[in-house]
Write a protein that holds these residues in place. Sequence first.
Motif, PDB file in Angstrom:
ATOM      1  N   LEU B  59      27.196 -31.256  31.480  1.00  0.00           N
ATOM      2  CA  LEU B  59      27.398 -32.094  30.305  1.00  0.00           C
ATOM      3  C   LEU B  59      27.443 -31.208  29.064  1.00  0.00           C
ATOM      4  O   LEU B  59      26.754 -30.187  29.002  1.00  0.00           O
ATOM      5  CB  LEU B  59      26.247 -33.093  30.176  1.00  0.00           C
ATOM      6  CG  LEU B  59      26.192 -34.184  31.242  1.00  0.00           C
ATOM      7  CD1 LEU B  59      24.898 -34.968  31.113  1.00  0.00           C
ATOM      8  CD2 LEU B  59      27.395 -35.112  31.137  1.00  0.00           C
ATOM      9  N   GLU B  99      19.608 -31.456  27.722  1.00  0.00           N
ATOM     10  CA  GLU B  99      20.179 -32.021  28.949  1.00  0.00           C
ATOM     11  C   GLU B  99      21.540 -32.653  28.712  1.00  0.00           C
ATOM     12  O   GLU B  99      22.151 -33.196  29.633  1.00  0.00           O
ATOM     13  CB  GLU B  99      19.202 -33.028  29.557  1.00  0.00           C
ATOM     14  CG  GLU B  99      17.914 -32.351  29.981  1.00  0.00           C
ATOM     15  CD  GLU B  99      17.264 -32.985  31.205  1.00  0.00           C
ATOM     16  OE1 GLU B  99      17.872 -33.854  31.838  1.00  0.00           O
ATOM     17  OE2 GLU B  99      16.130 -32.576  31.504  1.00  0.00           O
ATOM     18  N   GLY B 100      21.992 -32.631  27.486  1.00  0.00           N
ATOM     19  CA  GLY B 100      23.341 -33.129  27.207  1.00  0.00           C
ATOM     20  C   GLY B 100      23.453 -34.635  27.119  1.00  0.00           C
ATOM     21  O   GLY B 100      24.525 -35.189  27.358  1.00  0.00           O
ATOM     22  N   CYS B 101      22.367 -35.328  26.769  1.00  0.00           N
ATOM     23  CA  CYS B 101      22.411 -36.796  26.723  1.00  0.00           C
ATOM     24  C   CYS B 101      23.205 -37.308  25.519  1.00  0.00           C
ATOM     25  O   CYS B 101      23.663 -38.435  25.512  1.00  0.00           O
ATOM     26  CB  CYS B 101      21.006 -37.378  26.705  1.00  0.00           C
ATOM     27  SG  CYS B 101      20.106 -37.121  25.157  1.00  0.00           S
ATOM     28  N   SER B 102      23.323 -36.471  24.482  1.00  0.00           N
ATOM     29  CA  SER B 102      24.062 -36.750  23.251  1.00  0.00           C
ATOM     30  C   SER B 102      23.444 -37.808  22.339  1.00  0.00           C
ATOM     31  O   SER B 102      24.112 -38.311  21.439  1.00  0.00           O
ATOM     32  CB  SER B 102      25.553 -37.030  23.537  1.00  0.00           C
ATOM     33  OG  SER B 102      25.782 -38.359  23.838  1.00  0.00           O
ATOM     34  N   ASN B 144      20.838 -29.890  36.478  1.00  0.00           N
ATOM     35  CA  ASN B 144      21.874 -30.786  36.963  1.00  0.00           C
ATOM     36  C   ASN B 144      22.582 -30.287  38.218  1.00  0.00           C
ATOM     37  O   ASN B 144      23.788 -30.461  38.376  1.00  0.00           O
ATOM     38  CB  ASN B 144      22.924 -30.973  35.860  1.00  0.00           C
ATOM     39  CG  ASN B 144      23.242 -32.438  35.692  1.00  0.00           C
ATOM     40  OD1 ASN B 144      22.989 -33.235  36.594  1.00  0.00           O
ATOM     41  ND2 ASN B 144      23.784 -32.795  34.557  1.00  0.00           N
TER      42      ASN B 144
END
Lengths: 282, 291
Positions: B59, B99-102, B144
């Motif tokens: 991500l 973690e790239g959750c945005s 991930n």
Amino acid sequence: MRIAVLSGKGGTGKTLVSVNLAAAAPQALYVDCDEEEPNGHLFFRPEKLESTPVNVLIPQFDWNLCNGCRKCIDFCKFNALAYINDLPFLFPEICHSCGGCARVCPQKAIQDVPKGIGSIKRGTSEGVTMLSGIMKPGVVTGVPIIQRLLEMIEGEEGLIVLDSPPGTACTAMETIRGSDYCLLVAEPTLFGMYNLESVCNLAKLFNKPFGIVLNKCTEEENPSETFCRQNGYPILASIPFDHELGLLNSNGGIAVRQLPTYQKLFQELLDTITEKAKRLCA
Amino acid sequence: MKQLLILSGKGGTGKTTISSAFIHLAQAQAYADCDVDAPNLHLINRKTGQPETSDFDGLDKAQINQEKCDQCGDCMEACRFGAISFENNRYEVDYLACEGCSVCIEICPQKAIDPVRSITGELMLYRGQDSIFSTAQLKTGSGNSGKLVAEVKKRMKEAAPEATPLAIIDGSPGIGCPVIASLSGIDTVLIVAEPSLSGISDLERIVKTARNFRVDCAVCINKHDLNPERTQDIKAFCEREEIPCVGKIPFDLEVNRAVNQGLCISQVPCPAQKAIETVYQNVTQLMELTS
């Protein structure tokens, strides 16, 4: 001082080294961060175990408020939400608990609720206090358990041994982050060497000092040893392949408490690391 | 195509040794290494020629544009992963913790946070004359891995010849995301157990995990003679749980020697090799493979 015991490859002897290192000190805190397969408790066998649950937050929908606008589904980067029968449907095991869906919901139909993913057990065995993270089978990631463990030991002084999960991915990273020194355990095979290289790189990535313990050493060729010598990485101890040690360990025995040879070996290993850490601080 | 996955729960019990022997014995037309965190199968079941490689994108991660940032601190408060900190008088994203959750990108009032591409692994597909081999390496420090595992399997499946009877997949230790990702679409899991208290505890946990995803298990006991008493415990566990125990393999120094020469154990005549052949026969019978 916090020592993270790591290895790229599984089964090289992380738990053997961690347990015995902690037991060699007059007092120590042993923290089992291998939450997927925690085994330290099988050695220390504390009489009394205190258990604390570990929860993460997952979304819960109020179906009276949800109008199926699917903003939450579109937002979720982890694909933990699907659109089924015009409504969002959650796959809780995929949810990363980022809280994004609740934030973007225009109807305020989403509430964060706790979901149990495992527990932390605490107990004592002679001079060792043990903390062990245990993830429930079926749960995807135990990272929050490791984070909780590290929070619990914040401010603790004295010797802390962090028994890490194998590999160089997210869970192993968490334990390195919280350490002062990385102890890497390697076995004498090509597999061992290849994975040792990755974990050396990881320790370097986090700028942590590290040293290597060679385990299961025989008279034969040891690719991991050759690798350390070629790269100038310090070898702090060599543990022989020894049936007596293997049998004791496989039955959950603690070598430093039963075999004088290993009492000496781990005491010296502990002294070496302490000395190194002191020099680094100076 | 039937798919056999080799798992163990505990690391270092012999998954790759057994996988590589099975690949040799089955003359497998399709195989994969799903231990993307510490892949080793390629060290034994080497393929000639160059693999088709491609980057695997994780991500997108967050990056703060310091010129636009007005230091309100909302991002740090919103981040559930503790990836944003305030140091040296500025807000920064810890690339390894993100973690790239945005969420931060979404909530920033100044629109000062941008997504940046993050490569988390490398996929490799070897196309041989008579077999294909799919593997990958997770980039050091990346998370991930489940998604990367799913991709390794997908590539193997797509590239495998249609009539492939059996695909062999080497799994990773543990019970978390890479293991769960490797379980999907699998017909049988062979669990390589080790006769120790740790080994038994980990065996119980991997069986629970596999059953959670309704996959059939079989167990073989490796290095059984190192602790006969615990070997009996494993057998008793299998009986209790009605899991077929498909054989036991003795401790054999030839295994290390073979690995260190880059050989597969089924190329070296020794007691372990014989025992693995029996395990292989039993597994193929269990999976009702005719060949």
